[in-house]
Design a protein around this motif. Structure first.
Motif, PDB file in Angstrom:
ATOM      1  N   ARG A  44      -7.559  -4.627  -3.910  1.00  0.00           N
ATOM      2  CA  ARG A  44      -7.500  -4.594  -5.357  1.00  0.00           C
ATOM      3  C   ARG A  44      -6.285  -3.790  -5.785  1.00  0.00           C
ATOM      4  N   GLY A  45      -5.787  -4.070  -6.986  1.00  0.00           N
ATOM      5  CA  GLY A  45      -4.588  -3.404  -7.449  1.00  0.00           C
ATOM      6  C   GLY A  45      -4.877  -2.020  -7.966  1.00  0.00           C
ATOM      7  N   THR A  46      -3.867  -1.169  -7.924  1.00  0.00           N
ATOM      8  CA  THR A  46      -3.973   0.118  -8.586  1.00  0.00           C
ATOM      9  C   THR A  46      -3.464  -0.072 -10.014  1.00  0.00           C
ATOM     10  N   GLU A  47      -3.502   0.985 -10.781  1.00  0.00           N
ATOM     11  CA  GLU A  47      -3.017   0.883 -12.169  1.00  0.00           C
ATOM     12  C   GLU A  47      -1.562   0.419 -12.187  1.00  0.00           C
ATOM     13  N   GLU A  48      -0.754   1.130 -11.376  1.00  0.00           N
ATOM     14  CA  GLU A  48       0.651   0.765 -11.242  1.00  0.00           C
ATOM     15  C   GLU A  48       0.789  -0.674 -10.718  1.00  0.00           C
ATOM     16  N   ILE A  90      -1.481  -1.318  -4.282  1.00  0.00           N
ATOM     17  CA  ILE A  90      -2.803  -1.892  -4.004  1.00  0.00           C
ATOM     18  C   ILE A  90      -3.629  -0.894  -3.214  1.00  0.00           C
ATOM     19  N   GLN A  91      -4.941  -1.145  -3.239  1.00  0.00           N
ATOM     20  CA  GLN A  91      -5.852  -0.387  -2.393  1.00  0.00           C
ATOM     21  C   GLN A  91      -6.571  -1.383  -1.504  1.00  0.00           C
ATOM     22  N   VAL A  92      -6.733  -1.007  -0.260  1.00  0.00           N
ATOM     23  CA  VAL A  92      -7.447  -1.883   0.653  1.00  0.00           C
ATOM     24  C   VAL A  92      -8.655  -1.136   1.174  1.00  0.00           C
ATOM     25  N   CYS A  93      -9.845  -1.758   1.074  1.00  0.00           N
ATOM     26  CA  CYS A  93     -10.987  -1.134   1.718  1.00  0.00           C
ATOM     27  C   CYS A  93     -11.754  -2.190   2.485  1.00  0.00           C
ATOM     28  N   MET A 122       0.830  -1.199   0.000  1.00  0.00           N
ATOM     29  CA  MET A 122       0.000   0.000   0.000  1.00  0.00           C
ATOM     30  C   MET A 122       0.866   1.252   0.000  1.00  0.00           C
ATOM     31  N   ARG A 123       1.954   1.190   0.776  1.00  0.00           N
ATOM     32  CA  ARG A 123       2.879   2.331   0.811  1.00  0.00           C
ATOM     33  C   ARG A 123       3.439   2.608  -0.584  1.00  0.00           C
TER      34      ARG A 123
END
Lengths: 298, 442
Positions: free
Chosen positions: B360-364, B348-351, B343-344
């Motif tokens: 879920r992953g970010t674009e990068e 990824i994004q965590v919700c 996340m750092r």
């Protein structure tokens, strides 16, 4: 019991119990552990003495046995961290011994321990150090101590004989079969510690180290079966102590030293003339074969 | 400060200075010789030789009737050589293993020594006291003459090891190769053993039997942790040995009632323990750090893998922690720290939804996940076909696979992946994949 008989019985008991365990040590290629343990128990003896404040045998025995086990534990941990085996042994036992010597010199007023006596023992004093139970004199302490240690090793090895055998010859297979190799290892080390400590209070470290290796090495040259090897080793140990006592009387020398020399002599005989592996025997066999082939080719 | 001022006070005492120079010289020479012994896996030889010196010392006394250290040196050297020859003979001509031979020779020689010692005591050879000092050692009794002898011998030993450095190096690392080059390996081994005997014997008076065994092996074992080169190891081992000698002597000079020899051993052991734990490459701490880093890396890769594989199989690419753990069982705490570090990095994004953490992953992140999966699968397929396609993905020395794919292997590996149906089938965003990577054109 007369004095001479007492000394001989003590020597024979030490030889028998050490010879018995020594077989497993040399089969597992850990012969030097006997030497290591016999030095490393010194701090244990001093600490037990400082805590209990008496020269009773039992606390000293426990303290020494604890440090014997600690020593094997350190050696094993260093080895598993990738330190080569000889270095692991040397570093551990010299450090523990040095700590022991420092403790002795620090508490020299409280500890009336004679270093020479701890290390070299004096089997000649065994008959005077007797044990009494309910006011009855039940014989020399050393015989009881070493005898108990011997019975203990006979009992434990007898119970787990199959396991000890497999672990000695093929630790990988033992592990594959689900035998707790490390447990058996520490069981053996515990027995060696107890035997070493029980013995060398009376006979000195040097005789213990000698009896742990020399008779079993002799037996190793004479047979290929573990059961026979154990028997021969115990027998050779007892013979060495008897012969050594006689030598000591004749030459008026240290009894423990003479017993060691006697054991060494038996080993030399086996080394030269063993029917299976002796140097001279093999040379004779080779010569006979050479003549036989020469005759065939003529 | 107290210790320092006391130490400087004691340094002004000539007696202490003699002892100090003696123990430092001893540490230096036994450190160098000990390194060779250590590499030859003869660490316990020091112990054996120290014990085997006893009969020699007694014999020398019985023959000459004097307590001249020079005669003792000769006697101890003779029995030391006899002992090492006995060990060689026993291991060569019978099936007895080396460790048994060592213990056997040690105890029998020492037993003979004790017999001689009692003989001397019983037959009144006159002034025999002090013989047993050789066993426990008494550095405090070192005087000028002893130090001169020790210094001379130590310098001779150092010169010898410098002179035969190349030969000894060969002997330590590959004696078979040395023999094939025509070096007299047996002779060299004997010379080395002789030097070891001399180093042990000159130390006995100061350090005693057991402590001499420590001086031989402990500095060398400590030095081994800091370097992979023999020359550096020798220098380091000598320095550590000398340092232990100095530290032990200073401590014993400033504290009443503490014997020098054992303190030297304790100092050497402390140095060894420090090396064991803190040395930069082989130390326990460095190993632990490396292990933790590798574990974290592996956990991160597992998260990316599971995200990507879900997407590849037509999923939404959104997972909760339980699914990841089911697929790749790792300790929950390690997963947590891997998620935090991902996340750092913004991968990824965590919700939190319905009480579960959805990831879920970010674009990068998707691009990185694609790269990771591709690299892992290529490495796998390379390991399957290592012999056909050649190249080398293994790290020098360790033999473990790094995962960096060299550009020239990219195309054959891609083709193999396609053949096995293992090529990553979902591309995050065709445009944003760095195109230069060996030109992937699926």
């Amino acid at each position: 019991m007369s004095m001479g008989l007492t000394i001989m019985v003590t020597g024979a008991l030490v030889a028998a119990s050490c010879g018995f365990l020594g077989c497993f040590l040399i089969l597992r290629r850990m012969a030097m552990l006997g030497d290591a343990i016999s030095h490393a128990v010194l701090p244990g003896i001093v600490i037990a003495f400082l805590i209990s404040g008496s020269r009773d045998s039992l606390p000293m025995l426990l303290g020494a046995a604890a440090f014997g086990l600690l020593c094997t534990f350190f050696i094993q941990s260093l080895r598993s961290q990738g330190v080569q085996s000889d270095a692991a042994i040397s570093v551990t036992f010299t450090a523990l011994f040095a700590i022991g010597v420092i403790l002795v010199s620090l508490y020299t007023r409280q500890v009336d321990l004679d270093l020479d006596c701890v290390l070299y023992g004096e089997i000649a004093y065994v008959p005077w150090d007797t044990l009494s139970l309910f006011g009855h004199n039940i014989g020399p302490k050393a015989i009881w101590g070493v005898g108990t240690a011997f019975l203990l090793s006979l009992l434990i090895v007898g119970l787990f004989f199959k396991e000890f055998k497999i672990v000695s010859f093929d630790p990988q297979m033992a592990a594959a079969l689900g035998i707790p190799v490390l447990l058996i290892h520490y069981l053996l080390m515990g027995l060696v510690s107890v035997t070493t400590v029980a013995s060398f209070e009376s006979v000195g470290a040097i005789l213990v180290v000698a009896m742990l290796t020399v008779p079993s090495a002799t037996a190793y040259l004479l047979t290929d079966r573990l059961e026979t090897m154990l028997a021969i080793s115990v027998g050779a140990g007892i013979l060495s102590s008897l012969f050594g006592y006689w030598l000591a009387l004749v030459f008026d020398a240290s009894i423990a030293g003479s017993m060691t020399v006697a054991a060494g002599t038996f080993f030399l005989l086996a080394f030269l003339f063993s029917p299976l592996h002796g140097v001279v025997t093999r040379w004779l066999i080779r010569r006979r074969l050479r003549t036989a082939t020469a005759v065939d080719h003529r | 400060m107290n210790f320092l001022s006391q130490a400087s006070h004691f340094l002004s005492d000539p007696n202490t200075l003699w002892v100090l120079s003696g123990t430092v010289l001893l540490g230096l020479s036994s450190g160098v010789i000990g390194s060779f012994a250590f590499l030859r896996k003869r660490g316990l030889m020091g112990d054996v030789l120290a014990h085997a010196a006893l009969p020699g010392i007694c014999l020398a006394f019985m023959l000459t009737g004097s307590k001249n250290p020079f005669f003792f040196l000769i006697g101890a050297t003779v029995t030391g050589i006899l002992a090492s020859m006995a060990i060689n003979a026993i291991t060569r001509f019978s099936r007895i293993k080396e460790d048994t031979a060592l213990a056997l020779v040690l105890s029998v020689f020492f037993g003979v020594g004790i017999v001689f010692l009692t003989q001397i005591q019983h037959t009144n050879y006159g002034n025999q006291s002090g013989l047993d000092k050789f066993l426990f050692g008494q550095s405090a009794s070192l005087v000028g003459d002893d130090v001169w002898v020790m210094g001379g011998v130590a310098i001779a030993l150092l010169l010898f090891s410098l002179l035969f450095f190349k030969e000894f190096k060969l002997l330590c690392f590959d004696p078979g190769f040395g023999r094939s080059l025509g070096f007299p390996v047996g002779m060299l081994d004997l010379v080395l053993m002789l030097m070891l005997v001399v180093a042990v014997v000159i130390g006995l008076q100061a350090a005693g039997v057991v402590l001499m065994a420590a001086l031989i092996i402990t500095p060398a074992a400590a030095a081994r942790y800091w370097t992979e080169r023999l020359d550096r190891m020798l220098v380091l081992s000598a320095l550590l040995g000398g340092m232990s000698g100095a530290l032990g002597t200073l401590f014993s000079a400033t504290t009443a009632n503490l014997p020098t020899g054992p303190l030297i051993v304790v100092a050497a052991t402390v140095v060894f323990l420090i090396s064991l734990i803190f040395s930069p490459r082989r130390g326990l701490l460095a190993k632990a750090v490396r292990l933790a880093r590798m574990r974290k890396q592996a956990a991160r890769e597992r998260v990316l893998h599971s995200l990507y594989e879900n997407r590849e199989q037509g999923g939404s690419g959104e997972l909760d922690t339980e699914t990841i753990l089911q697929k790749y069982p790792i300790p929950r705490r390690r997963l947590k720290s891997a998620l935090a570090s991902l996340m750092r990095d913004g991968w990824i994004q965590v919700c939190k939804r319905n009480g579960a953490f959805r990831i879920r992953g970010t674009e990068e992140g998707w691009i990185q996940a694609y790269e990771t999966v591709l690299r892992t699968r290529m490495t796998e397929v390379w390991m399957m076909h290592e012999n056909e396609i050649g190249g080398n993905l293994r790290e020098e020395g360790t033999g473990s696979v790094t995962g960096e794919i060299p550009p020239d292997l990219f195309e054959p590996l891609w083709n193999l992946l396609v053949k096995h149906g293992r090529e990553p089938k979902w591309k995050p965003d065709a445009g944003s994949i760095p195109a230069g990577e060996g030109g992937i054109t699926p």
